[in-house]
Design a protein around this motif. Structure first.
Motif, short mmCIF file in Angstrom:
data_model
loop_
_atom_site.label_atom_id
_atom_site.label_comp_id
_atom_site.label_asym_id
_atom_site.label_seq_id
_atom_site.Cartn_x
_atom_site.Cartn_y
_atom_site.Cartn_z
N PRO A 4 0.83 -1.22 0.00
CA PRO A 4 0.00 0.00 0.00
C PRO A 4 0.87 1.27 0.00
N LYS A 5 0.72 2.07 -1.04
CA LYS A 5 1.53 3.28 -1.19
C LYS A 5 1.24 4.29 -0.09
N ASP A 6 -0.03 4.39 0.32
CA ASP A 6 -0.40 5.39 1.32
C ASP A 6 0.26 5.12 2.67
N GLN A 7 0.69 3.88 2.91
CA GLN A 7 1.33 3.57 4.19
C GLN A 7 2.71 4.21 4.30
N ILE A 8 3.39 4.38 3.16
CA ILE A 8 4.68 5.06 3.18
C ILE A 8 4.48 6.51 3.58
N ALA A 9 3.46 7.13 3.01
CA ALA A 9 3.15 8.52 3.37
C ALA A 9 2.84 8.65 4.86
N THR A 10 2.13 7.67 5.40
CA THR A 10 1.79 7.69 6.83
C THR A 10 3.05 7.59 7.68
N GLU A 13 4.85 10.90 7.61
CA GLU A 13 4.16 11.89 8.45
C GLU A 13 4.54 11.72 9.91
N HIS A 14 4.78 10.49 10.33
CA HIS A 14 5.12 10.21 11.72
C HIS A 14 6.63 10.24 11.98
N GLY A 15 7.40 10.60 10.95
CA GLY A 15 8.85 10.71 11.12
C GLY A 15 9.58 9.39 11.14
N LEU A 16 8.92 8.32 10.72
CA LEU A 16 9.54 6.99 10.71
C LEU A 16 10.20 6.76 9.35
N TYR A 17 11.26 7.54 9.09
CA TYR A 17 11.85 7.57 7.75
C TYR A 17 12.57 6.28 7.39
N ASN A 18 13.18 5.64 8.36
CA ASN A 18 13.89 4.39 8.07
C ASN A 18 12.90 3.30 7.66
N SER A 19 11.78 3.23 8.38
CA SER A 19 10.73 2.26 8.02
C SER A 19 10.15 2.59 6.66
N ALA A 20 9.96 3.89 6.40
CA ALA A 20 9.43 4.32 5.09
C ALA A 20 10.39 3.92 3.98
N GLN A 21 11.71 4.05 4.26
CA GLN A 21 12.70 3.69 3.25
C GLN A 21 12.65 2.19 2.95
N MET A 22 12.56 1.36 4.01
CA MET A 22 12.51 -0.09 3.80
C MET A 22 11.24 -0.50 3.06
N LEU A 23 10.10 0.10 3.45
CA LEU A 23 8.85 -0.21 2.77
C LEU A 23 8.89 0.27 1.33
N LEU A 48 8.50 8.80 -3.47
CA LEU A 48 8.32 8.52 -2.04
C LEU A 48 9.59 7.92 -1.43
N LEU A 49 10.22 7.02 -2.16
CA LEU A 49 11.47 6.43 -1.68
C LEU A 49 12.55 7.51 -1.57
N GLY A 50 12.59 8.39 -2.57
CA GLY A 50 13.55 9.50 -2.54
C GLY A 50 13.32 10.40 -1.34
N ASP A 51 12.05 10.66 -1.02
CA ASP A 51 11.74 11.49 0.15
C ASP A 51 12.26 10.86 1.45
N SER A 52 12.08 9.55 1.57
CA SER A 52 12.55 8.87 2.79
C SER A 52 14.08 8.91 2.88
N LEU A 53 14.75 8.78 1.74
CA LEU A 53 16.22 8.85 1.72
C LEU A 53 16.70 10.26 2.07
N TYR A 54 15.99 11.25 1.54
CA TYR A 54 16.35 12.64 1.83
C TYR A 54 16.22 12.93 3.33
N ARG A 55 15.14 12.46 3.91
CA ARG A 55 14.92 12.68 5.35
C ARG A 55 15.97 11.97 6.20
N GLU A 56 16.50 10.87 5.69
CA GLU A 56 17.56 10.15 6.39
C GLU A 56 18.94 10.70 6.06
N ARG A 57 18.96 11.82 5.31
CA ARG A 57 20.20 12.51 4.93
C ARG A 57 21.10 11.66 4.03
#
Length: 561
Positions: A4-10, A13-23, A48-57
């Motif tokens: 589910p794509k919307d789960q990455i966005a969720t 939103e909660h700042g769980l960038y590492n989990s977002a990156q893995m998903l 979305l994957l790029g956003d999670s990587l960016y947030r993880e610097r």
């Protein structure tokens, strides 16, 4: 769909960038999101994957991923161009941002790529990426980044335009206000971009510090400091601080200005107050470190550096503070720390000031000139002028020193320190001592409590054989100032007039105030030699080559005085 794509966005939103990156890795590798079956979903998943990587610097990986998404967008556009030309044209006309039919805002993705390059310090590449975004499509964050990039590339006119556009979007973008002030934009021009805020009745409020008035004062304060009107800036910042007590930002601004103009005790108190409010603040703490060193308060300096390393060991201020701490232990190690601060941020002025002073103490005056020049190019202040003058004097380049000191006097006509600087150059030649005396006396009339000018004038009296005048001047200041440098100078004068017991008592007084005062320690050693009947000074020859004949400059100095 499997993932589910919307789960990455969720998760994002909660700042769980590492989990977002893995998903995100599961999402982009899902057969349902392959480029052949569903290129739109693939492009969205990559963003979305790029956003999670960016947030993880992980900026390199983010750039690579964003560019893959943009490549897919181009492919989709080419495939669907004939069928969607009319709908795309209507989308462009109704929105300033370019949306691909997949729903991706391509300008936002380009901005994220540029932001990643900026975070990596690759400003030229970041600017090239931002140039691909049409000016009418840039939002507030885009204009702010564009202004910074233009400024770094010394395209100041374009930078001013971008920062002004930021204030048109939102008058409270403080970074833009400071940048415009430093770029030389007049306070009235910046204030004109800030809308007046009427009260509910539609009338202008009576409160002196209404919601827009305090911001006007802030603009005026920053413009004063940028124009080297430190006294005016300090008054405005202090006024604001009364309205907003314990404001950390204002406390730091006040302390920084006080440090620049030599109000060291006041600056130290304000830096300490700022640290009591927020013990992990890093901003301007390198300035505080330099002040602690001048006071030889190494226990506080050690504690400060320890706290800074815990707070954020990646900031340039931390490495300048480390350089200050290491200077008396290992000058080479100190130099490596300050050079690292400059590598982290090439626009960090205290780094260049510290580097210049360090090189000067290491007898590398030529290299010191380069460091002080770099500081001046970023933003000239009295310290970079002082460094240049002292470096040129160390190189016996009297004309260059005189030119730099006069430039300081022009830039800061109400600065006692600038006047003293011209006096220092004249005092370096026996033929210029009368001129030096006039400048030192003018500096003291402008700022009666300026110890630097009093000490320099006392030294001049001694060189001219007026030891009694020197003692009278220094003792007058000693009534109001318990300063170790005053005691050292008095001790030196008494030693020169063979009043050895008086000299001894003042050296001891200096060391009671500051046990680390090197001049007092060396003075005591010299005094022991004098008491044994040994002349501690080797004879010095007068240097007639440094006589400066500059009639035009003399006229200019007379007018400025």
């Amino acid at each position: 769909m499997e993932v589910p794509k919307d789960q990455i966005a969720t998760l994002m939103e909660h700042g769980l960038y590492n989990s977002a990156q893995m998903l995100g890795c599961f999402l982009v590798s899902s057969p349902a999101a392959s480029a052949e079956i569903n290129p739109h979903l693939k492009a969205e998943s990559l963003v979305l994957l790029g956003d999670s990587l960016y947030r993880e610097r992980e900026f390199r990986r983010a750039i690579h991923t964003y560019k893959q998404a943009l490549q897919l967008c181009k492919m989709i556009s080419k495939t669907n161009a004939p069928a969607t030309r009319s709908s795309l044209s209507s989308t462009r006309s109704s929105s300033p941002n370019l949306f691909n039919i997949s729903g991706i805002n391509e300008n936002e993705v380009k901005f994220k790529i540029a932001s990643s390059y900026f975070a990596l310090g690759e400003n030229g590449t970041a600017l090239s990426e931002m140039d691909n975004i049409p000016s009418k499509s840039r939002n507030l964050p885009m204009n702010l980044l564009m202004g910074k990039l233009y400024r770094f590339s010394k395209q100041n006119r374009s930078a001013v335009s971008c920062f002004k556009e930021c204030l048109r979007h939102c008058p409270y973008v403080m970074e833009a206000i400071v940048a415009l002030a430093e770029l030389g934009v007049a306070a009235k021009d910046i204030i004109s971009l800030i809308p007046q805020t009427p009260n509910r009745s539609g009338r202008a409020p009576f409160d002196h510090f209404d919601s827009s008035r305090w911001l006007h004062r802030y603009v005026e304060a920053q413009c004063c400091v940028a124009l080297n009107d430190y006294r005016g800036g300090l008054e405005l910042f202090t006024d604001l601080l009364q309205r907003f007590p314990n404001n950390l930002h204002l406390l730091l601004e006040v302390a920084k200005v006080e440090a620049i103009i030599g109000k060291n005790d006041e600056a130290i108190l304000n830096f300490e107050k700022a640290r009591s409010i927020d013990p992990y603040v890093v901003t301007y703490m390198d300035e505080y470190a330099m002040l602690l060193k001048t006071k030889s308060d190494f226990s506080k300096l050690n504690k400060l550096v320890h706290d800074l390393l815990i707070a954020d060991s990646t900031r340039p201020e931390v490495f300048v503070a480390l350089s200050v701490l290491w200077e008396r232990k290992d000058e080479r190690g100190s130099l490596s720390y300050v050079e690292k601060s400059i590598r982290i941020d090439e626009r960090h002025i205290p780094g260049y000031i510290m580097k210049g002073n360090l090189l000067l103490s290491m007898k590398r005056a030529e290299a010191a000139v380069v460091a002080f020049r770099a500081a001046q190019e970023l933003r000239p202040d009295i310290r970079s002028y002082q460094g240049l003058v002292h470096s040129y004097l160390a190189l016996s380049k009297i004309k260059e020193a005189l030119y730099a000191s006069r430039e300081a006097m022009k830039a800061m006509p109400q600065s006692a320190k600038a006047l003293k600087l011209v006096g220092d150059v004249h005092a370096s030649n026996p033929g210029g001592r009368e001129k030096a005396k006039k400048f030192y006396e003018s500096a003291l009339r402008l700022e009666p409590g300026y110890l630097g000018a009093a000490l320099a004038l006392a030294e001049l009296h001694v060189n001219e054989g007026r030891n009694g005048d020197a003692v009278s001047l220094l003792e007058r200041y000693l009534k109001d100032w318990a300063d170790d440098s005053l005691h050292v100078k008095l001790a030196q004068v008494f030693a020169a007039t063979n009043m050895l017991q008086e000299s001894l008592s003042h050296y001891q007084a200096a060391l009671r105030i500051n046990q680390q005062n090197e001049a007092a320690k060396k003075g005591l050693e010299r005094l022991e030699k004098q008491m044994k009947g040994v002349d501690p000074d080797a004879p010095e020859e007068d240097d007639e080559e440094n006589e400066v004949d500059d009639a035009d400059g003399d006229q200019e100095e007379t007018e400025l005085l």
